[in-house]
Design an enzyme around this catalytic site. Sequence first.
Site, mmCIF file in Angstrom:
data_model
loop_
_atom_site.group_PDB
_atom_site.id
_atom_site.type_symbol
_atom_site.label_atom_id
_atom_site.label_comp_id
_atom_site.label_asym_id
_atom_site.label_seq_id
_atom_site.Cartn_x
_atom_site.Cartn_y
_atom_site.Cartn_z
ATOM 1 N N ASN A 141 -0.353 9.014 -1.766
ATOM 2 C CA ASN A 141 -0.882 7.937 -3.011
ATOM 3 C C ASN A 141 -0.747 8.566 -4.418
ATOM 4 O OD1 ASN A 141 -1.928 5.812 -1.060
ATOM 5 N ND2 ASN A 141 -3.476 7.219 -0.376
ATOM 6 N N HIS A 194 6.876 6.578 7.649
ATOM 7 C CA HIS A 194 5.982 7.041 8.598
ATOM 8 C C HIS A 194 5.786 8.459 8.406
ATOM 9 C CE1 HIS A 194 4.537 8.243 12.423
ATOM 10 N NE2 HIS A 194 5.056 7.628 13.292
ATOM 11 N N HIS A 239 -0.999 -2.025 1.374
ATOM 12 C CA HIS A 239 0.297 -1.847 0.657
ATOM 13 C C HIS A 239 1.264 -2.964 0.569
ATOM 14 C CE1 HIS A 239 -1.160 2.202 -0.111
ATOM 15 N NE2 HIS A 239 -1.400 2.249 1.345
#
Length: 665
Positions: free
Chosen positions: A143, A334, A70
């Site tokens: 995603n 996170h 990413h």
Amino acid sequence: MAKNKKQEQLDQFRKSHEGEPMTTNNGTKVSEDELTLTAGERGPSLLEDFHFREKIMHFDHERIPERVVHARGFGAHGEFQVYEDLSEYTSADFLTNPDKVTPVFVRISTVQGSKGSPDTVRDVRGFATKFYTDEGIFDLVGNDIPVFFIQDAIKFPDLIHAVKPEPDTETPQGGTAHDTFWDFFAENPETSHTAVWAMSDRGIPKNIRQIEGFGVHTYRLVNAQGEAFFVKFHWRPVHGLESLVWDEAQILQGKDIDFHRKDLHESIEKGDYPAWELGLQILREDQEFDFDFDLLDPTKIWPEDEVPVKVVGKMTLNRNVDNVFDEIEQVAFHPGHVVPGIDFSNDPLLQGRLFSYTDTQISRLGGPNFNQIPINRPVNKVRNNQRDAMHQMNIHEGQTSYHKNALEGNCPFTSSKAEGGYVHYPEKVEGHKIRKRSDSFKDYYSQAKLYLNSLTKPEFAHTVDGFSFEIGKCKSMDVRQRAVNQLNKIDRELAERVADNVGVQVPEENEEVKSDKKDSQLTMEKYDRPLPGHSVAVLVNGDIDAETLKNYAKTFAEHGLNYAFVGKQQKDLSDDISINETYDTAHATLFDSLVILSDGNGLIPDAEEFAALSYKHKKPIIFNEAASKDLQDGKVKLDAPGIFVSDDPQTIVKAFDQVRYWDRA
């Protein structure tokens, strides 16, 4: 066929290393490298798994300072507001108070490429959202595809090593069209479902504004009474869902490497704010085994025809960043950043991510104080006994830095659940320490088949093209054959068409999943495509008066369309009308539709070429009467679907009844 030099080197390497056992960095032989140590088949991962810890730690520190995955990303600030009180399911304040506006930051990224790679490669896109709630930060790190390639986090280094540029040549950049990825696909059947999504139109989104987002994993919502519900998160684009065609995507990589990030930035700058609605799929815990798929398997969806999505809120991106490095590059997401009312399931991939993300942020951002960087700071006050370390930005006062203490009145003190303290859901866990996955995870093909069954005919054809290009770029015929063998276990027609395109044999036995099951919500055609935000190129061919162009500009503005007047030279036609692009600076791939205005003295070759490419990419095209008579290029058929002849600027509205005219030959 004679072996090439690379194949000979590979054979020599295999021979010289044949029979060597896998070991840890301390030399201990490894007995299992695909499953983490868990408490029972369906239990949580265990911290004592030293092999997983070493493997994922080493992987997390492989790139400095660029993200390992990413790396190529862009983002913006915005706000979220829930539509209704969801306290039936969760105690999270930002999901139970419809009057509360929660700040958010979103980063959308490709997976494989480096920071300098193109935006429009075929790839999965990361869709990460940071909610700055009054109870702390909640990071929804997902995603644009609802499933993932692997089921267990211990295989994540293997997946990324396979998908990244091959280490002996550092190529290709930004894509999976090479041997190591398809070798991994062929040897790891759990990748099948995500692969068909990535090879479909979903793998080449038109822009950032028009992608879906998914949390991928199964999470838990927990209400104030301590009741838990399984949940999957969805982001549904208000602007609709669209893709590029593959030829168009490839051209854009050369014409505008920053196509996606520029589109997002410019949309926000002019007030055409991208927006998504938050949807939830919610199941009671006693429904865990009611389906023919495992709720904890990250390679599976919950089909929406079986588990409908409840739309509960809206997110709007309304402010661009001030500095890309300070905000987009330093933002640290996170999945373990949660607030009261949101908890985890025993999804083995999610469990591994809960460890991995802190580790990688420490490496990338220089130490454990990365949450003090402005973009990562919560909006509520932070106070604890953690001190010092690299890049400490706070000056801590007082004598004590431990718990419990009497010198400072036991401050800071802990909070009970009633006082807003985070309390983990008390799930009962028992089992032997083993490396084993539930048998319910071993269905690798049925949902890949479900996805293909749900596509329209053009979408299926594009998926064939996606697989054909990617597998066809593999140098190893053995890799091509084994990849097609896997496709044969998903769908026979797909395997036959791809095999024919890449020059390998179709397996004699048809091993495809025998299922005609569909999900009506999987096709991209489920979305309406609102007219605002689409772009129009207006080719000014010859002597077109300023008043005519003003009428077109007015129509475009009324419908929220982006537009550019394109001619041989840039020039002002009046105080408020200019030809602002030329054939050197504009290109057919940069626009969603085309209007050609001619004075009747013949189309120049540049205009003919512009029209031919727009025609090839199935876009709406409008000719004025004079331009239709001037048209000489046989590549454009005036009687084809999506071709309009009119002098009325309002025809653009009718032309956009379809964004692409797939039935055009």
